[in-house]
Scaffold this motif. Structure first.
Motif, PDB file in Angstrom:
ATOM      1  N   MET A 241      -8.751   5.093   9.913  1.00  0.00           N
ATOM      2  CA  MET A 241      -8.119   6.402   9.719  1.00  0.00           C
ATOM      3  C   MET A 241      -6.783   6.471  10.459  1.00  0.00           C
ATOM      4  N   SER A 242      -6.731   5.856  11.635  1.00  0.00           N
ATOM      5  CA  SER A 242      -5.475   5.871  12.399  1.00  0.00           C
ATOM      6  C   SER A 242      -4.368   5.130  11.662  1.00  0.00           C
ATOM      7  N   ALA A 243      -4.745   4.124  10.875  1.00  0.00           N
ATOM      8  CA  ALA A 243      -3.742   3.392  10.084  1.00  0.00           C
ATOM      9  C   ALA A 243      -3.154   4.290   9.013  1.00  0.00           C
ATOM     10  N   ILE A 244      -4.002   5.114   8.372  1.00  0.00           N
ATOM     11  CA  ILE A 244      -3.506   6.047   7.358  1.00  0.00           C
ATOM     12  C   ILE A 244      -2.530   7.032   7.995  1.00  0.00           C
ATOM     13  N   LEU A 245      -2.877   7.512   9.178  1.00  0.00           N
ATOM     14  CA  LEU A 245      -2.006   8.456   9.878  1.00  0.00           C
ATOM     15  C   LEU A 245      -0.717   7.783  10.342  1.00  0.00           C
ATOM     16  N   ALA A 246      -0.839   6.552  10.820  1.00  0.00           N
ATOM     17  CA  ALA A 246       0.311   5.867  11.429  1.00  0.00           C
ATOM     18  C   ALA A 246       1.425   5.588  10.438  1.00  0.00           C
ATOM     19  N   VAL A 247       1.083   5.283   9.204  1.00  0.00           N
ATOM     20  CA  VAL A 247       2.134   4.948   8.232  1.00  0.00           C
ATOM     21  C   VAL A 247       3.004   6.160   7.917  1.00  0.00           C
ATOM     22  N   PHE A 248       2.472   7.366   8.233  1.00  0.00           N
ATOM     23  CA  PHE A 248       3.252   8.598   8.059  1.00  0.00           C
ATOM     24  C   PHE A 248       3.794   9.117   9.399  1.00  0.00           C
ATOM     25  N   GLY A 249       3.662   8.285  10.451  1.00  0.00           N
ATOM     26  CA  GLY A 249       4.191   8.663  11.757  1.00  0.00           C
ATOM     27  C   GLY A 249       3.368   9.732  12.447  1.00  0.00           C
ATOM     28  N   LEU A 250       2.091   9.908  12.035  1.00  0.00           N
ATOM     29  CA  LEU A 250       1.247  10.958  12.605  1.00  0.00           C
ATOM     30  C   LEU A 250       0.392  10.458  13.758  1.00  0.00           C
ATOM     31  N   SER A 251       0.398   9.142  14.006  1.00  0.00           N
ATOM     32  CA  SER A 251      -0.292   8.577  15.158  1.00  0.00           C
ATOM     33  C   SER A 251       0.345   7.233  15.478  1.00  0.00           C
ATOM     34  N   GLU A 252      -0.032   6.680  16.614  1.00  0.00           N
ATOM     35  CA  GLU A 252       0.477   5.369  17.007  1.00  0.00           C
ATOM     36  C   GLU A 252      -0.421   4.280  16.427  1.00  0.00           C
ATOM     37  N   SER A 253       0.122   3.084  16.308  1.00  0.00           N
ATOM     38  CA  SER A 253      -0.652   1.987  15.765  1.00  0.00           C
ATOM     39  C   SER A 253      -0.122   0.662  16.286  1.00  0.00           C
ATOM     40  N   ASP A 254      -1.059  -0.298  16.465  1.00  0.00           N
ATOM     41  CA  ASP A 254      -0.675  -1.654  16.866  1.00  0.00           C
ATOM     42  C   ASP A 254      -0.629  -2.596  15.673  1.00  0.00           C
ATOM     43  N   ALA A 255      -0.738  -2.062  14.471  1.00  0.00           N
ATOM     44  CA  ALA A 255      -0.745  -2.902  13.277  1.00  0.00           C
ATOM     45  C   ALA A 255       0.571  -3.650  13.108  1.00  0.00           C
ATOM     46  N   SER A 256       0.472  -4.820  12.511  1.00  0.00           N
ATOM     47  CA  SER A 256       1.684  -5.577  12.187  1.00  0.00           C
ATOM     48  C   SER A 256       2.394  -4.939  11.003  1.00  0.00           C
ATOM     49  N   VAL A 257       1.620  -4.571   9.986  1.00  0.00           N
ATOM     50  CA  VAL A 257       2.177  -3.926   8.788  1.00  0.00           C
ATOM     51  C   VAL A 257       1.170  -2.918   8.245  1.00  0.00           C
ATOM     52  N   ILE A 258       1.655  -1.755   7.880  1.00  0.00           N
ATOM     53  CA  ILE A 258       0.843  -0.780   7.143  1.00  0.00           C
ATOM     54  C   ILE A 258       1.698  -0.264   5.997  1.00  0.00           C
ATOM     55  N   GLU A 259       1.127  -0.243   4.798  1.00  0.00           N
ATOM     56  CA  GLU A 259       1.842   0.263   3.628  1.00  0.00           C
ATOM     57  C   GLU A 259       0.978   1.318   2.942  1.00  0.00           C
ATOM     58  N   ALA A 260       1.639   2.325   2.380  1.00  0.00           N
ATOM     59  CA  ALA A 260       0.926   3.349   1.605  1.00  0.00           C
ATOM     60  C   ALA A 260       1.786   3.738   0.413  1.00  0.00           C
ATOM     61  N   ASP A 261       1.201   3.736  -0.775  1.00  0.00           N
ATOM     62  CA  ASP A 261       1.885   4.182  -1.986  1.00  0.00           C
ATOM     63  C   ASP A 261       1.446   5.611  -2.290  1.00  0.00           C
ATOM     64  N   VAL A 262       2.416   6.519  -2.390  1.00  0.00           N
ATOM     65  CA  VAL A 262       2.106   7.944  -2.551  1.00  0.00           C
ATOM     66  C   VAL A 262       2.761   8.481  -3.822  1.00  0.00           C
ATOM     67  N   GLY A 263       1.948   9.033  -4.680  1.00  0.00           N
ATOM     68  CA  GLY A 263       2.464   9.654  -5.897  1.00  0.00           C
ATOM     69  C   GLY A 263       2.752  11.129  -5.659  1.00  0.00           C
ATOM     70  N   PHE A 264       4.006  11.438  -5.374  1.00  0.00           N
ATOM     71  CA  PHE A 264       4.412  12.822  -5.114  1.00  0.00           C
ATOM     72  C   PHE A 264       5.938  12.862  -5.111  1.00  0.00           C
ATOM     73  N   GLU A 265       6.499  13.963  -5.595  1.00  0.00           N
ATOM     74  CA  GLU A 265       7.960  14.098  -5.607  1.00  0.00           C
ATOM     75  C   GLU A 265       8.406  14.744  -4.292  1.00  0.00           C
ATOM     76  N   PHE A 266       8.771  13.893  -3.336  1.00  0.00           N
ATOM     77  CA  PHE A 266       9.222  14.373  -2.030  1.00  0.00           C
ATOM     78  C   PHE A 266      10.676  14.841  -2.100  1.00  0.00           C
ATOM     79  N   ASP A 267      10.989  15.824  -1.278  1.00  0.00           N
ATOM     80  CA  ASP A 267      12.368  16.273  -1.124  1.00  0.00           C
ATOM     81  C   ASP A 267      12.979  15.498   0.050  1.00  0.00           C
ATOM     82  N   MET A 268      13.725  14.419  -0.270  1.00  0.00           N
ATOM     83  CA  MET A 268      14.259  13.539   0.771  1.00  0.00           C
ATOM     84  C   MET A 268      15.765  13.369   0.665  1.00  0.00           C
ATOM     85  N   GLY A 269      16.408  14.203  -0.162  1.00  0.00           N
ATOM     86  CA  GLY A 269      17.840  14.056  -0.409  1.00  0.00           C
ATOM     87  C   GLY A 269      18.678  14.126   0.850  1.00  0.00           C
ATOM     88  N   GLU A 270      18.313  15.036   1.772  1.00  0.00           N
ATOM     89  CA  GLU A 270      19.123  15.188   2.981  1.00  0.00           C
ATOM     90  C   GLU A 270      19.050  13.962   3.881  1.00  0.00           C
TER      91      GLU A 270
END
Length: 507
Positions: free
Chosen positions: A39-68
Motif C-alpha cells: 500500500m505504501s508503494a501505491i501512495l509513494a508513486v503519488f508522493g503521499l508517503s516515503e518509499s525505499d523502492a528502486s522504481v514504482i510506476e502507476a498508470d492512471v486513466g484520468f484527465e488531470f489539470d497539469m497545464g500550469e
C-alpha cells in the motif's frame, strides 16, 4: 482510475506488476506478509508517503489539470518514482517536484488515513447544501448566480476604494512627485529621435578638424586639374570622364556642409545631449520619457479629481454591499431549509456504520465569495477534532457516499488504511456495505483484516511472504473462498469456515 502498478526492489518485494479494475480492491494476507509495504508503494508513486523502492510506476486513466506545470494530460497518465542517490518523480516522462505532484494527484486520489478533514471543507459543504436547495427551489440557483456577479463587482469596487483611500494618505506626496517629473521632462522638452540625431552631429563635430586637414592636403588635385585635362587632350584622349569625376568630387566636398558644422554652438549641443542623456538613463529612452510624461499628467488629473471619484465609488460600494447582504441572506435562508436533507443523507450512512447522528450547525462569518455561512458538524456535541481516527474515517466514508448521492456522480481513487482494523464483525460488514455503494463511483483500495469487507471486494489480492520475499496475486473465485476461510479460522481452515466463507461471497 489506477490501471497498473509496477514495483521494483521495494523492501520485501523484489519485483511485481499488478493490473486493477474499477470498484473495490482489497489486499489481505498474514501479518507481516507485506500488505502495508504494498500500500505504501501505491501512495509513494503519488508522493503521499516515503518509499525505499528502486522504481514504482502507476498508470492512471484520468484527465488531470497539469497545464500550469507544463505537462499535458494523456488518456493514460504514467506516474513514476525513481530512487537512486535521491528520489525523483515523473509524470508522462516529465520531471516534477513532489509538492506539485501532490497537488496534481489530489485531483483524483483521496487517502483516508490521518485525521484529514478536507471532505468537510466549508466550500464543499456549502456546495452540497446549494445543490439540495436548488432541487427544491430553482430561484436559489438564480440567486447564487446573481450573488457571484454582484460580489465580484463589490470586491472590485472595494479594492478601488481602498486604493484611493490609501492614495489619499500620501496624496500630496504623489502630486509633488508627479509634478516634479512633469516639470523635469517638460523643461527638457525632448523630441522623439532627437538624441540619436544630436549624437550623430557630435560624432561629426569630433572629426571636423581631421576632415579639414585632410582636404587641405588633397586640395592640390584641383590645382593640377587643368594640366591633367591638357595632357589628355594632347594625347587625343577624351577628357570628359576625368572632368565628370572631378565635378562629382567637388559635389561630395561641398556636400559635407562643414561650414554649417563650424557655425553650430558646440557647447549648447553638448548641454542638450547631457540633458537628453539624463532622460535616457532615468526612463530608458526619449520615447519612454514622453510616455511617462503623459502618464504622470493623467495621474495628476486623477489626483486632482480624486474626491469626485471617491464619492462615486462610495456610492457604488454602498449599493453593491446592500445587494450582497440581501442576496447572501436569501441564499443562507435556503441553505438552512436544506440542512435537514443534508443531515438525513449523511445520517443514513452513519446509521449503517453504527455511528451516532451528526448535526449540521450554521455559523456566520464575514461575507466572502461563498456567502456568509460557515458550516460545522457535531456528533452528540462532539467536534470533529475530538473524534477517534476510526470514527473520523467512517464519517468521511458517510460524507463521500452522501456526496455521491446528492451530486449524482463521483470520480477518483480512495485509498484506505486498515479501515476495518479493531472492529467487530457487525461494524466491519457495515463498512463493507457502504464501500460497495461508494465503489460504484470510485475505485477503492483497502487493506482488510476481516472477511466481511474482503467478501464484498470486486478484486481480491493476496499478499504472501516466502522467506524474506513478498509476492502478490489476484485471486480467482475459489481462491477467494479459501482466503476468506483462512481469515475466519486461521491457518488451519475448518469446514465451518469454508461454509461461512461461501455464505459471505453469496450475499
Amino acid at each position: 482510475m489506477i490501471e497498473r502498478l509496477y514495483i521494483k526492489k521495494h523492501i520485501t518485494f523484489d519485483e511485481c506488476e499488478l493490473e486493477f479494475k474499477p470498484g473495490l480492491s482489497v489486499f489481505t494476507g498474514a501479518s507481516g506478509a507485506g500488505k502495508s509495504v504494498l500500500m505504501s508503494a501505491i501512495l509513494a508513486v503519488f508522493g503521499l508517503s516515503e518509499s525505499d523502492a528502486s522504481v514504482i510506476e502507476a498508470d492512471v486513466g484520468f484527465e488531470f489539470d497539469m497545464g500550469e506545470f507544463g505537462i499535458e494530460s494523456e488518456e493514460i497518465n504514467a506516474f513514476k518514482m525513481v530512487k537512486e542517490k535521491s528520489v525523483r518523480y515523473f509524470i508522462n516522462n516529465q520531471s516534477i517536484a513532489k509538492k506539485n505532484l501532490n497537488e496534481i494527484a489530489n485531483q483524483h486520489i483521496k487517502y483516508l488515513s490521518v485525521k484529514n478533514v478536507d471532505e468537510f471543507a466549508n466550500e464543499k459543504l456549502l456546495n452540497l447544501l446549494d445543490i439540495l436547495a436548488s432541487k427544491s427551489n430553482q430561484k436559489h440557483s438564480e440567486n447564487l448566480s446573481k450573488f457571484k456577479s454582484v460580489f465580484d463587482e463589490f470586491t472590485r469596487t472595494k479594492k478601488e476604494l481602498e486604493k484611493i483611500e490609501k492614495d489619499e494618505i500620501r496624496l500630496e506626496e504623489l502630486k509633488e512627485f508627479a509634478k516634479f517629473e512633469i516639470d523635469k521632462i517638460e523643461q527638457i522638452s525632448p523630441k522623439s529621435g532627437e538624441f540619436e540625431e544630436l549624437m550623430e552631429i557630435k560624432k561629426r563635430l569630433s572629426k571636423v578638424d581631421k576632415i579639414n586637414d585632410a582636404w587641405q592636403k588633397a586640395w592640390m588635385i584641383f590645382e593640377i586639374e587643368p594640366k591633367v585635362v591638357d595632357a589628355l587632350r594632347i594625347s587625343e584622349i577624351d577628357s570628359s570622364f576625368f572632368e565628370d569625376a572631378m565635378n562629382e568630387l567637388r559635389a561630395k566636398k561641398e556636400g559635407l556642409n562643414l561650414d554649417e558644422l563650424e557655425e553650430l554652438n558646440v557647447e549648447k549641443i553638448l548641454d542638450r545631449i547631457e540633458a537628453l542623456s539624463w532622460l535616457e538613463k532615468r526612463y530608458g529612452g526619449i520615447d519612454e520619457a514622453l510616455k511617462t510624461l503623459a502618464q504622470r499628467k493623467d495621474e495628476l488629473r486623477r489626483y486632482e479629481d480624486i474626491e469626485f471619484e471617491k464619492s462615486n465609488l462610495e456610492k457604488k460600494f454602498k449599493e453593491f454591499k446592500k445587494d450582497v447582504v440581501n442576496l447572501s441572506n436569501l441564499i443562507s435562508d435556503e441553505r438552512k431549509n436544506a440542512k435537514e436533507n443534508l443531515e438525513t443523507s449523511i445520517n443514513f450512512y452513519l446509521k449503517e456504520l453504527y455511528m451516532r447522528n451528526i448535526k449540521v450547525m450554521f455559523l456566520e462569518k464575514d461575507i466572502d465569495k461563498s456567502g456568509k455561512d460557515e458550516i460545522v458538524f457535531q456528533i452528540d456535541g462532539t467536534n470533529l477534532k475530538n473524534l477517534s481516527s476510526g470514527e473520523l474515517n467512517r464519517l468521511r466514508l458517510a460524507f463521500i457516499a452522501s456526496n455521491a448521492d446528492i451530486v449524482g456522480f463521483g470520480d477518483g481513487v480512495i485509498i484506505l488504511d486498515e479501515i476495518d482494523a479493531n472492529l467487530s464483525g457487525k461494524e466491519a460488514m457495515s463498512i463493507a456495505d457502504v464501500l460497495v455503494k461508494i465503489s460504484k463511483f470510485y475505485q477503492i483500495f483497502a487493506i482488510s483484516h476481516l472477511p466481511q469487507l474482503s467478501s464484498r471486494a470486486n478484486s481480491h489480492f493476496l499478499v504472501v511472504k516466502n522467506g524474506n520475499t513478498s509476492s502478490v496475486h489476484n485471486l480467482d473465485e475459489n481462491e477467494k473462498i479459501t482466503e476468506l476461510a483462512r481469515m475466519i479460522s486461521g491457518e488451519v481452515i475448518t469446514q465451518e469456515a469454508m461454509e461461512f466463507a461461501k455464505k459471505l461471497r453469496n450475499f
